[in-house]
Design an enzyme around this catalytic site. Structure first.
Site, PDB file in Angstrom:
ATOM      1  N   SER A 140     -10.558 -24.387 -30.715  1.00  0.00           N
ATOM      2  CA  SER A 140     -11.420 -24.147 -29.555  1.00  0.00           C
ATOM      3  C   SER A 140     -10.706 -24.425 -28.234  1.00  0.00           C
ATOM      4  CB  SER A 140     -12.679 -25.017 -29.654  1.00  0.00           C
ATOM      5  OG  SER A 140     -12.325 -26.392 -29.651  1.00  0.00           O
ATOM      6  N   GLY A 141      -9.472 -24.914 -28.286  1.00  0.00           N
ATOM      7  CA  GLY A 141      -8.726 -25.140 -27.045  1.00  0.00           C
ATOM      8  C   GLY A 141      -8.906 -26.530 -26.452  1.00  0.00           C
ATOM      9  N   LYS A 142      -9.291 -27.513 -27.252  1.00  0.00           N
ATOM     10  CA  LYS A 142      -9.483 -28.880 -26.746  1.00  0.00           C
ATOM     11  C   LYS A 142      -8.186 -29.467 -26.185  1.00  0.00           C
ATOM     12  CE  LYS A 142     -10.670 -30.497 -30.735  1.00  0.00           C
ATOM     13  NZ  LYS A 142     -10.551 -29.242 -31.500  1.00  0.00           N
ATOM     14  N   THR A 143      -7.121 -29.353 -26.987  1.00  0.00           N
ATOM     15  CA  THR A 143      -5.854 -29.956 -26.551  1.00  0.00           C
ATOM     16  C   THR A 143      -5.304 -29.233 -25.329  1.00  0.00           C
ATOM     17  OG1 THR A 143      -5.403 -30.677 -28.805  1.00  0.00           O
ATOM     18  CG2 THR A 143      -3.541 -30.602 -27.304  1.00  0.00           C
ATOM     19  N   SER A 154     -14.878 -27.466 -32.001  1.00  0.00           N
ATOM     20  CA  SER A 154     -14.340 -27.217 -33.345  1.00  0.00           C
ATOM     21  C   SER A 154     -12.824 -27.059 -33.278  1.00  0.00           C
ATOM     22  CB  SER A 154     -14.949 -25.930 -33.901  1.00  0.00           C
ATOM     23  OG  SER A 154     -14.475 -24.828 -33.160  1.00  0.00           O
ATOM     24  N   MET A 155     -12.218 -26.851 -34.425  1.00  0.00           N
ATOM     25  CA  MET A 155     -10.795 -26.520 -34.435  1.00  0.00           C
ATOM     26  C   MET A 155     -10.610 -25.144 -33.780  1.00  0.00           C
ATOM     27  SD  MET A 155      -9.512 -27.980 -38.094  1.00  0.00           S
ATOM     28  CE  MET A 155      -7.779 -27.843 -37.653  1.00  0.00           C
ATOM     29  N   ASP A 207      -5.612 -37.794 -27.541  1.00  0.00           N
ATOM     30  CA  ASP A 207      -5.826 -36.557 -28.296  1.00  0.00           C
ATOM     31  C   ASP A 207      -6.225 -36.883 -29.730  1.00  0.00           C
ATOM     32  OD1 ASP A 207      -5.970 -33.802 -28.522  1.00  0.00           O
ATOM     33  OD2 ASP A 207      -3.888 -33.588 -29.159  1.00  0.00           O
ATOM     34  N   GLU A 208      -6.935 -35.983 -30.383  1.00  0.00           N
ATOM     35  CA  GLU A 208      -7.378 -36.160 -31.782  1.00  0.00           C
ATOM     36  C   GLU A 208      -8.115 -37.485 -31.961  1.00  0.00           C
ATOM     37  OE1 GLU A 208      -7.264 -33.741 -33.779  1.00  0.00           O
ATOM     38  OE2 GLU A 208      -5.635 -32.446 -33.124  1.00  0.00           O
ATOM     39  N   ALA A 209      -8.976 -37.811 -31.032  1.00  0.00           N
ATOM     40  CA  ALA A 209      -9.632 -39.123 -31.013  1.00  0.00           C
ATOM     41  C   ALA A 209     -10.552 -39.353 -32.204  1.00  0.00           C
ATOM     42  CB  ALA A 209     -10.415 -39.280 -29.706  1.00  0.00           C
TER      43      ALA A 209
END
Ligand code: ZN
Length: 195
Positions: free
Chosen positions: A24-27, A21-22, A92-94
């Site tokens: 969540s530390g993906k980037t 989710s937003m 990123d932001e795929a």
């Protein structure tokens, strides 16, 4: 924590997907992996969709200002235009890319390139988002990261939109979205403010 397999022992590249989710530390996780590859002397190229202009045009920027330079592109086919000698491609932001991303990623992989993709797995309605579900199906390695639900403290898997916009893509950060667990997400606007 994700640990990379031996790079030289494989004939082809591989695909890693970091989703969640937003907030969540993906980037941050994408940046961590790319920085480690770069420190090891590997050549890294980073892409992001050019419609994501929330931050600096040329940077993959996470919330802690831990940034790496990226190339904004409009179409997923542009990832094929990388120079010779690139070992690792980060995206990123795929979720904002077209559905051909999965095909192009797989052809880069066959050239021996490691691909690391970060993106939202669900949109604000809780539906699978853009090419991410397809990418999860073809990836060798999947990492699902979570935020924390501000209402109940459980793991947050969903991105709840605080405004009433109905379009699937509405760019924004803490002003527009909050992470929620499945239960609090289902309660919708009954939970307008974090407890
Ligand atoms: Zn909750």
């Amino acid at each position: 924590m994700f640990l990379e397999p031996g790079f030289k022992s494989q004939r082809s590249g591989w695909i890693e997907v970091i989703c969640g989710s937003m907030f969540s530390g993906k980037t941050e996780e994408l940046i961590r992996r790319l920085k480690r590859a770069r420190i090891a002397g590997q050549k890294v190229q980073i892409f992001k969709p050019s419609q994501d202009t929330r931050y600096d045009e040329r940077q993959v920027v996470s919330h802690d200002d831990n940034a790496l330079l990226s190339t904004p592109i409009l179409f997923s086919s542009q990832i094929l235009d990388i120079p010779e000698g690139i070992n690792v491609v980060g995206i990123d932001e795929a979720q904002f890319f077209d559905m051909d991303l999965t095909r192009h990623v797989q052809s880069l992989c066959l050239k021996g390139i490691r691909i690391i993709i970060a993106g939202l797995d669900m949109d604000f309605r809780g539906n699978p988002f853009g090419p991410i579900p397809d990418l999860l199906a073809v990836a060798e390695y999947i990492t699902k990261v979570h935020a924390i639900c501000p209402h109940c403290g459980n793991l947050a898997t969903h991105s709840y939109r605080l405004s009433e916009d109905e379009q699937t893509i509405v760019l924004g950060e803490r002003d527009k979205y909050e992470p929620r667990c499945r239960t609090c997400f289902g309660m919708g606007s009954l939970l307008s403010f974090p407890i």
